[in-house]
Design an enzyme around this catalytic site. Structure first.
Site, PDB file in Angstrom:
ATOM      1  N   CYS A  49     -55.420 -39.225  24.057  1.00 46.53           N
ATOM      2  CA  CYS A  49     -56.038 -38.048  23.597  1.00 46.53           C
ATOM      3  C   CYS A  49     -55.266 -36.851  24.139  1.00 46.53           C
ATOM      4  CB  CYS A  49     -57.526 -37.928  23.773  1.00 46.53           C
ATOM      5  SG  CYS A  49     -58.466 -39.016  22.939  1.00 46.53           S
ATOM      6  N   HIS A  59     -55.420 -42.565  29.026  1.00 47.70           N
ATOM      7  CA  HIS A  59     -56.067 -41.407  28.593  1.00 47.70           C
ATOM      8  C   HIS A  59     -55.216 -40.346  29.110  1.00 47.70           C
ATOM      9  CE1 HIS A  59     -60.086 -43.347  28.108  1.00 47.70           C
ATOM     10  NE2 HIS A  59     -59.947 -43.605  29.439  1.00 47.70           N
TER      11      HIS A  59
END
Length: 539
Positions: free
Chosen positions: A405, A362
């Site tokens: 991301c 992440h």
């Protein structure tokens, strides 16, 4: 009564920020406020509440105007707390040129502190021992800079000692200090400094190079630290759909027409071997190592289902390309740093041609999460392998690929999950226009040659992962390596094809798209030798 309610709400907002800031956040606030609150008052500060009260007393903060706190949160990258004050990251960025209170000098020092490793700080303390408190055996980077300011050895118009120290322990940071001085000289020191910050920087749309300097000896000269391994004009390429012929990283702001003509002529059969772009040596005793950090399970964040498919494919392809693959599953931020330190000092690099490093996790703008949900700046990760810190990899290509991301956009489609760090919903502070200027791009990667950074997405946006088939970016990269390495294509041409592949993908409704973004300071063409064995099938 209404006045009392608004006052209680205001202080409740500040209290909530204090509760979520943590010790490091408080120390960062103290440092950034050194020009706004007297040093004597700051010495006794132990919490953010005390800082807020001093700012209120100095008429810098009130219930009608909380922008200063929003600016401080933005500067230290605590963007998720902006919503507690009703701000977004974009909203703060827009208002900074008019309402920003943190000086360009203070921002520059904070950036320097963020990019000093623990070993750098220890080296600096050794060099500056005579100027530091004798009783203090350990310091943080911020404490070190504060001590120098207290001794009048560091000030806005007195950067000599800082520049000399950076030159000796972390030369790439010297470029940051020099750039601040240059901006100040031409009257730009009061402009929004974050637009050229390498600690806040999104990763750019442009091809990036570093220009050679004829001298790197004197730390008191402008841009005295530049890449010492030769001109990067030997190879400038275009990235498919991304803007081409952008500004170069340092020195001249445009590639000369004569140089472009020379490169265009490179495809002609009549061009001599000596004039052709140089290539990195890829025929040593060992091709290199492919290191993969695969974070899938976190404390509170969503599990990254499907990432195992990416790891399996990466291992298959890079083993086929001749690299030894090492996989590290579910690493905390501390464990990730230990991995970086281990490989930084590994003697194996002496006989290896290159480093390839993947991080699957992440992430947020310019940062990736460890499984403990602590963020590590991507630039910090790459800085472990600069020529100074990892001399056995000097002049050798170092490729970093980040599958994470870099923000949070719209809700994901069914069966798609976004590699963001937010499991509770969409965070507006992660959205950007997606455009990154060449100036911002120039500070995305270390101020040294031989680096390549492949980002799965542009800053501020989701990158997508199929819960069974893996991520769009990694799967496209592996596919194009398989197709184009046997044809003798260089890595930049391959990444152009990856951009094209990913840009054509969309969710089931055709609404969600993704655009990868590469940046590099490679000096030569990087061409993986054609494998002599067949690509192994899945086990």
């Amino acid at each position: 009564m209404e006045e009392t309610d608004s006052s209680v709400k205001f202080r409740g907002q500040l209290l909530s920020i204090d509760e979520n800031l943590g010790k490091d956040g408080v120390e960062a606030f103290k440092f950034l406020c050194r020009d706004l609150i007297s040093s004597k008052k700051l010495e006794s500060v132990a919490s953010a509440q005390e800082i807020f009260q001093h700012l209120i007393n100095n008429d810098l903060l009130n219930k009608e105007d909380t922008f200063l706190i929003a600016e401080l949160l933005y500067r230290i990258k605590f963007n998720s707390l902006l919503k507690k004050l009703g701000y977004t990251k974009e909203g703060v960025q827009e208002q900074l040129p008019l309402k920003g209170r943190v000086s360009a000098y203070r921002q520059m020092l904070y950036e320097v502190s963020e990019n000093l490793t623990e070993d750098d700080v220890k080296s600096a303390m050794f060099l500056l021992r005579l100027h530091l408190p004798k009783k203090q055996s350990t310091m943080t980077a911020l404490e070190l800079l504060t001590a120098l300011e207290k001794q009048d050895l560091l000030a806005e118009n007195n950067l000599g000692l800082l520049k000399e120290t950076c030159y000796k322990i972390s030369p790439e940071l010297l470029c940051r200090v020099n750039r601040y001085e240059q901006n100040k000289e031409i009257g730009q020191a009061n402009q929004e400094f974050a637009s050229s910050s390498f600690t806040e920087q999104p990763f750019g749309n442009s091809v990036t190079t570093v220009q050679k300097s004829s001298s790197i000896n004197a730390p008191n000269t402008k841009d005295s630290y530049t890449e010492e391994f030769g001109s990067l004009k030997q190879h400038v390429a275009r990235f498919g759909s991304l803007p081409a012929r952008q500004d170069v990283k340092a020195g001249n702001t445009a590639v000369s027409r004569n140089f472009i003509s020379e490169q265009s002529a490179g495809n002609e059969e009549s061009k001599t071997t000596a004039e052709k772009p140089a290539q990195y040596k890829m025929d040593g005793p060992h091709r290199g190592y492919c290191l993969i950090v695969n974070n899938t399970n976190f404390v509170n964040l969503l599990e990254r289902r499907g990432s195992h498919t990416d790891v399996r494919e990466l291992k298959r392809v890079f083993t086929w390309l001749g690299l030894e693959v090492e996989i590290y599953d579910n690493q905390t931020s501390t464990e990730m740093r230990k991995i970086l330190q281990k490989w930084q000092s590994d003697q194996k690099w002496k006989d290896n041609d290159c480093l390839v490093f993947f991080i699957l996790s992440h992430g947020e703008s310019g940062q990736v999460y460890g499984t403990d949900e602590e963020l590590i700046p991507i630039r910090t990760i790459m800085s472990y392998f600069t020529a100074k810190r990892c001399p056995l990899l000097a002049q050798k290509p170092k490729l970093f690929f980040i599958q994470a991301c870099q923000g949070k956009k719209v809700q994901q489609a069914f069966i798609l999950e976004a590699d963001s760090g937010d499991s509770m919903g969409i965070q507006a502070d992660a959205q950007t226009s997606g455009y990154i200027s060449p100036q911002q791009m120039a500070s995305s990667i270390p101020d040294e040659a031989d680096f390549l950074l492949g980002m799965a997405t542009v800053d501020g946006y989701f990158s997508f992962r199929h819960v069974r088939e893996g991520t769009w970016y990694i799967q496209a990269l592996c596919k194009k390596l398989q197709e184009l390495v046997p044809r003798g294509e260089d890595i930049l041409s391959i990444l152009t094809e990856v951009n094209e592949d990913v840009s054509k993908r969309a969710d089931e409704k055709g609404e969600r798209k993704q655009m990868p973004q590469p940046a590099y300071t490679l000096r030569k063409k990087l061409i993986f030798p054609k494998p002599v064995v067949s690509l192994p099938s899945f086990q």
